[in-house]
Design a protein around this motif. Structure first.
Motif, mmCIF file in Angstrom:
data_model
loop_
_atom_site.group_PDB
_atom_site.id
_atom_site.type_symbol
_atom_site.label_atom_id
_atom_site.label_comp_id
_atom_site.label_asym_id
_atom_site.label_seq_id
_atom_site.Cartn_x
_atom_site.Cartn_y
_atom_site.Cartn_z
ATOM 1 N N TRP A 142 4.433 54.847 -7.994
ATOM 2 C CA TRP A 142 3.380 54.068 -9.040
ATOM 3 C C TRP A 142 3.822 52.687 -9.149
ATOM 4 O O TRP A 142 5.176 52.545 -9.155
ATOM 5 C CB TRP A 142 3.165 54.955 -9.952
ATOM 6 C CG TRP A 142 4.316 55.357 -10.964
ATOM 7 C CD1 TRP A 142 4.985 54.771 -11.678
ATOM 8 C CD2 TRP A 142 5.097 56.829 -10.652
ATOM 9 N NE1 TRP A 142 6.166 55.467 -12.106
ATOM 10 C CE2 TRP A 142 6.414 56.704 -11.700
ATOM 11 C CE3 TRP A 142 4.877 57.869 -10.053
ATOM 12 C CZ2 TRP A 142 6.773 57.913 -11.872
ATOM 13 C CZ3 TRP A 142 5.775 58.960 -10.293
ATOM 14 C CH2 TRP A 142 6.861 58.817 -11.409
ATOM 15 N N GLU A 182 10.898 62.916 -16.917
ATOM 16 C CA GLU A 182 9.587 62.159 -17.246
ATOM 17 C C GLU A 182 8.941 61.930 -15.993
ATOM 18 O O GLU A 182 7.671 61.775 -15.922
ATOM 19 C CB GLU A 182 9.912 61.295 -18.164
ATOM 20 C CG GLU A 182 10.280 61.455 -19.667
ATOM 21 C CD GLU A 182 10.709 60.465 -20.635
ATOM 22 O OE1 GLU A 182 11.301 59.271 -19.981
ATOM 23 O OE2 GLU A 182 11.071 60.714 -21.791
ATOM 24 N N ASP A 233 1.316 64.955 -12.943
ATOM 25 C CA ASP A 233 0.130 64.727 -13.608
ATOM 26 C C ASP A 233 -0.688 63.854 -12.490
ATOM 27 O O ASP A 233 -2.007 64.273 -12.383
ATOM 28 C CB ASP A 233 0.299 63.700 -15.024
ATOM 29 C CG ASP A 233 0.864 64.305 -15.981
ATOM 30 O OD1 ASP A 233 0.740 65.865 -16.048
ATOM 31 O OD2 ASP A 233 1.242 63.703 -16.980
ATOM 32 N N LYS A 242 4.987 62.832 -14.760
ATOM 33 C CA LYS A 242 4.111 61.854 -14.338
ATOM 34 C C LYS A 242 3.443 62.222 -12.931
ATOM 35 O O LYS A 242 2.298 62.074 -12.546
ATOM 36 C CB LYS A 242 4.699 60.415 -14.593
ATOM 37 C CG LYS A 242 3.687 59.386 -14.025
ATOM 38 C CD LYS A 242 4.291 57.875 -14.601
ATOM 39 C CE LYS A 242 3.062 56.851 -14.113
ATOM 40 N NZ LYS A 242 3.508 55.667 -14.623
#
Length: 83
Positions: free
Chosen positions: A45, A70, A77, A74
């Motif tokens: 990303w 984390e 998700d 992400k």
């Protein structure tokens, strides 16, 4: 190893071996690019598109374990949005 297994392995910041963290990052991210003692992995990303980890003896640094956890959250998700 799937994302849930990786997230479970990283639940306790204090007990993550550096080699274990490297294996997790190699599974889910692109890289590493090694600069000195830093192992930099590319994430899929934009924004902060990397994970940077380094050794603390035989263990991974706690704040970097949190950073990887984390990033994996992400990623999970993002995969949930696509699926």
């Amino acid at each position: 190893m799937d994302l849930d297994d990786a997230l479970e392995a990283l639940e306790n910041d204090r007990n993550v071996g550096f080699k274990d963290l490297i294996k997790i990052c190699e599974t889910f991210f692109k890289g590493p690019r090694i600069e000195g003692n830093h192992h930099v992995f590319k994430t899929p990303w934009a924004g902060q598109p990397w994970v940077n980890i380094q050794k603390d003896g035989k263990m991974a640094k706690r704040y970097q374990v949190k950073q990887v956890r984390e990033a994996l959250t992400k990623l999970k998700d993002l995969q949930g949005e696509k699926g």
